[in-house]
Design a protein around this motif. Structure first.
Motif, PDB file in Angstrom:
ATOM      1  N   TRP A  10       0.798  -1.024  -0.074  1.00 18.05           N
ATOM      2  CA  TRP A  10      -0.031  -0.080   0.101  1.00 18.05           C
ATOM      3  C   TRP A  10       1.001   1.262  -0.127  1.00 18.05           C
ATOM      4  O   TRP A  10       1.668   1.269   0.902  1.00 18.05           O
ATOM      5  CB  TRP A  10      -0.835   0.074   1.336  1.00 18.05           C
ATOM      6  N   PRO A  11       0.627   2.253  -0.790  1.00 17.64           N
ATOM      7  CA  PRO A  11      -0.510   2.230  -1.773  1.00 17.64           C
ATOM      8  C   PRO A  11      -0.080   1.148  -2.963  1.00 17.64           C
ATOM      9  O   PRO A  11       1.069   0.802  -3.325  1.00 17.64           O
ATOM     10  CB  PRO A  11      -0.682   3.686  -2.401  1.00 17.64           C
ATOM     11  N   LEU A  12      -1.057   0.849  -3.879  1.00 19.42           N
ATOM     12  CA  LEU A  12      -0.751  -0.010  -5.005  1.00 19.42           C
ATOM     13  C   LEU A  12       0.324   0.826  -5.888  1.00 19.42           C
ATOM     14  O   LEU A  12      -0.025   1.934  -6.048  1.00 19.42           O
ATOM     15  CB  LEU A  12      -1.922  -0.567  -5.820  1.00 19.42           C
ATOM     16  N   PRO A  13       1.220   0.233  -6.632  1.00 21.00           N
ATOM     17  CA  PRO A  13       1.992   0.912  -7.569  1.00 21.00           C
ATOM     18  C   PRO A  13       1.303   1.941  -8.469  1.00 21.00           C
ATOM     19  O   PRO A  13       1.652   3.021  -9.044  1.00 21.00           O
ATOM     20  CB  PRO A  13       2.650  -0.373  -8.531  1.00 21.00           C
ATOM     21  N   ARG A  14       0.204   1.160  -9.163  1.00 23.12           N
ATOM     22  CA  ARG A  14      -0.700   2.112 -10.145  1.00 23.12           C
ATOM     23  C   ARG A  14      -1.156   3.479  -9.431  1.00 23.12           C
ATOM     24  O   ARG A  14      -1.180   4.421 -10.177  1.00 23.12           O
ATOM     25  CB  ARG A  14      -1.682   1.689 -10.692  1.00 23.12           C
ATOM     26  N   LEU A  15      -1.233   3.518  -8.077  1.00 22.65           N
ATOM     27  CA  LEU A  15      -1.650   4.639  -7.315  1.00 22.65           C
ATOM     28  C   LEU A  15      -0.632   5.767  -7.404  1.00 22.65           C
ATOM     29  O   LEU A  15      -0.918   7.016  -7.282  1.00 22.65           O
ATOM     30  CB  LEU A  15      -2.345   4.434  -6.061  1.00 22.65           C
ATOM     31  N   ILE A  16       0.637   5.090  -7.265  1.00 21.85           N
ATOM     32  CA  ILE A  16       1.821   6.133  -6.995  1.00 21.85           C
ATOM     33  C   ILE A  16       1.848   6.970  -8.526  1.00 21.85           C
ATOM     34  O   ILE A  16       1.973   7.986  -8.727  1.00 21.85           O
ATOM     35  CB  ILE A  16       3.062   5.213  -6.988  1.00 21.85           C
ATOM     36  N   ARG A  17       1.434   6.102  -9.878  1.00 22.95           N
ATOM     37  CA  ARG A  17       1.435   6.693 -10.916  1.00 22.95           C
ATOM     38  C   ARG A  17       0.655   7.900 -11.117  1.00 22.95           C
ATOM     39  O   ARG A  17       0.734   8.889 -11.706  1.00 22.95           O
ATOM     40  CB  ARG A  17       1.363   5.660 -11.914  1.00 22.95           C
ATOM     41  N   ALA A  18      -0.684   7.424 -10.382  1.00 19.58           N
ATOM     42  CA  ALA A  18      -1.918   8.299 -10.544  1.00 19.58           C
ATOM     43  C   ALA A  18      -1.571   9.436  -9.932  1.00 19.58           C
ATOM     44  O   ALA A  18      -1.727  10.750 -10.115  1.00 19.58           O
ATOM     45  CB  ALA A  18      -3.060   7.739 -10.138  1.00 19.58           C
ATOM     46  N   ALA A  19      -0.672   9.378  -8.660  1.00 22.59           N
ATOM     47  CA  ALA A  19      -0.654  10.356  -7.709  1.00 22.59           C
ATOM     48  C   ALA A  19       0.310  11.442  -8.272  1.00 22.59           C
ATOM     49  O   ALA A  19       0.327  12.604  -8.253  1.00 22.59           O
ATOM     50  CB  ALA A  19      -0.164  10.074  -6.308  1.00 22.59           C
ATOM     51  N   ARG A  20       1.444  10.803  -9.073  1.00 23.94           N
ATOM     52  CA  ARG A  20       2.246  11.680  -9.700  1.00 23.94           C
ATOM     53  C   ARG A  20       1.751  12.450 -10.863  1.00 23.94           C
ATOM     54  O   ARG A  20       2.061  13.757 -10.992  1.00 23.94           O
ATOM     55  CB  ARG A  20       3.564  10.839 -10.354  1.00 23.94           C
ATOM     56  N   GLY A  21       0.713  11.814 -11.400  1.00 17.02           N
ATOM     57  CA  GLY A  21       0.053  12.662 -12.562  1.00 17.02           C
ATOM     58  C   GLY A  21      -0.856  13.596 -12.022  1.00 17.02           C
ATOM     59  O   GLY A  21      -0.679  14.929 -12.548  1.00 17.02           O
ATOM     60  N   LEU A  22      -1.562  13.595 -10.948  1.00 16.54           N
ATOM     61  CA  LEU A  22      -2.405  14.531 -10.249  1.00 16.54           C
ATOM     62  C   LEU A  22      -1.247  15.684  -9.859  1.00 16.54           C
ATOM     63  O   LEU A  22      -1.612  16.736 -10.008  1.00 16.54           O
ATOM     64  CB  LEU A  22      -2.972  13.846  -8.874  1.00 16.54           C
ATOM     65  N   VAL A  66       6.860  11.140  -0.233  1.00 23.25           N
ATOM     66  CA  VAL A  66       7.186  12.348  -0.788  1.00 23.25           C
ATOM     67  C   VAL A  66       5.444  12.986  -0.986  1.00 23.25           C
ATOM     68  O   VAL A  66       5.452  14.167  -1.295  1.00 23.25           O
ATOM     69  CB  VAL A  66       8.194  12.179  -1.922  1.00 23.25           C
ATOM     70  N   LEU A  67       4.948  12.189  -1.964  1.00 19.59           N
ATOM     71  CA  LEU A  67       3.855  12.426  -2.552  1.00 19.59           C
ATOM     72  C   LEU A  67       2.782  13.163  -1.409  1.00 19.59           C
ATOM     73  O   LEU A  67       2.151  14.230  -1.696  1.00 19.59           O
ATOM     74  CB  LEU A  67       3.088  11.497  -3.212  1.00 19.59           C
ATOM     75  N   GLU A  68       2.905  12.586  -0.350  1.00 24.11           N
ATOM     76  CA  GLU A  68       1.939  13.136   0.783  1.00 24.11           C
ATOM     77  C   GLU A  68       2.404  14.318   1.470  1.00 24.11           C
ATOM     78  O   GLU A  68       1.718  15.330   1.358  1.00 24.11           O
ATOM     79  CB  GLU A  68       1.743  11.897   1.820  1.00 24.11           C
ATOM     80  N   LYS A  69       3.625  14.339   1.654  1.00 22.88           N
ATOM     81  CA  LYS A  69       3.986  15.419   2.577  1.00 22.88           C
ATOM     82  C   LYS A  69       4.535  16.577   1.680  1.00 22.88           C
ATOM     83  O   LYS A  69       4.205  17.796   2.108  1.00 22.88           O
ATOM     84  CB  LYS A  69       5.463  14.746   3.423  1.00 22.88           C
ATOM     85  N   GLU A  70       4.995  16.477   0.462  1.00 22.44           N
ATOM     86  CA  GLU A  70       5.629  17.712  -0.384  1.00 22.44           C
ATOM     87  C   GLU A  70       4.472  17.925  -1.335  1.00 22.44           C
ATOM     88  O   GLU A  70       4.665  19.106  -1.945  1.00 22.44           O
ATOM     89  CB  GLU A  70       7.016  17.118  -0.809  1.00 22.44           C
ATOM     90  N   PHE A  71       3.723  16.980  -1.734  1.00 21.89           N
ATOM     91  CA  PHE A  71       2.698  17.370  -2.998  1.00 21.89           C
ATOM     92  C   PHE A  71       1.388  17.512  -2.721  1.00 21.89           C
ATOM     93  O   PHE A  71       0.444  17.632  -3.448  1.00 21.89           O
ATOM     94  CB  PHE A  71       3.016  16.524  -4.238  1.00 21.89           C
ATOM     95  N   GLY A  72       0.873  17.089  -1.084  1.00 20.26           N
ATOM     96  CA  GLY A  72      -0.323  17.036  -0.670  1.00 20.26           C
ATOM     97  C   GLY A  72      -1.326  16.142  -1.177  1.00 20.26           C
ATOM     98  O   GLY A  72      -2.568  16.406  -1.407  1.00 20.26           O
ATOM     99  N   ILE A  73      -0.831  14.885  -1.461  1.00 22.45           N
ATOM    100  CA  ILE A  73      -1.580  14.070  -2.114  1.00 22.45           C
ATOM    101  C   ILE A  73      -2.012  12.976  -1.058  1.00 22.45           C
ATOM    102  O   ILE A  73      -1.461  12.844   0.161  1.00 22.45           O
ATOM    103  CB  ILE A  73      -0.825  13.026  -3.164  1.00 22.45           C
ATOM    104  N   GLU A  74      -3.415  12.422  -1.128  1.00 20.56           N
ATOM    105  CA  GLU A  74      -3.822  11.615  -0.019  1.00 20.56           C
ATOM    106  C   GLU A  74      -4.413  10.427  -0.889  1.00 20.56           C
ATOM    107  O   GLU A  74      -5.019  10.304  -2.060  1.00 20.56           O
ATOM    108  CB  GLU A  74      -5.104  12.121   0.553  1.00 20.56           C
TER     109      GLU A  74
END
Length: 91
Positions: A10-22, A66-74
């Protein structure tokens, strides 16, 4: 090599890709912020297996942080009403 089962990934790898896109960043930017190689990000995002070795799991956690803390992703887990996903945290 010890592998973590899908239930521990967790998170699933595809969610990392989606979060990066967001977040609007490319793999190189995410890699730099996480202190890993761009190749490591590519490997995680492309991983669709049911298990993951502990080294990759560690990279996955760094990317998530990094995505959560620096880019505000949930990261959102699947529920009875919806599937897993990503969104910006409330300001």
């Amino acid at each position: 090599m010890v592998k973590a089962p899908l239930s521990e990934i967790w998170p699933l790898p595809r969610l990392i890709r989606a979060a990066r896109g967001l977040a609007g960043i490319d793999q190189a930017v995410l890699a730099q912020h996480a202190g890993v190689s761009r190749h490591a990000v590519m490997a995680i995002e492309g991983d669709e297996s049911d298990t993951m070795d502990l080294r990759r799991l560690d990279v996955l956690k760094k990317l998530q942080s990094v995505l959560e803390k620096e880019f505000g992703i949930e990261f959102l887990r699947a529920s009875k009403k919806s599937g897993a996903g990503v969104r910006f945290k409330k300001p």
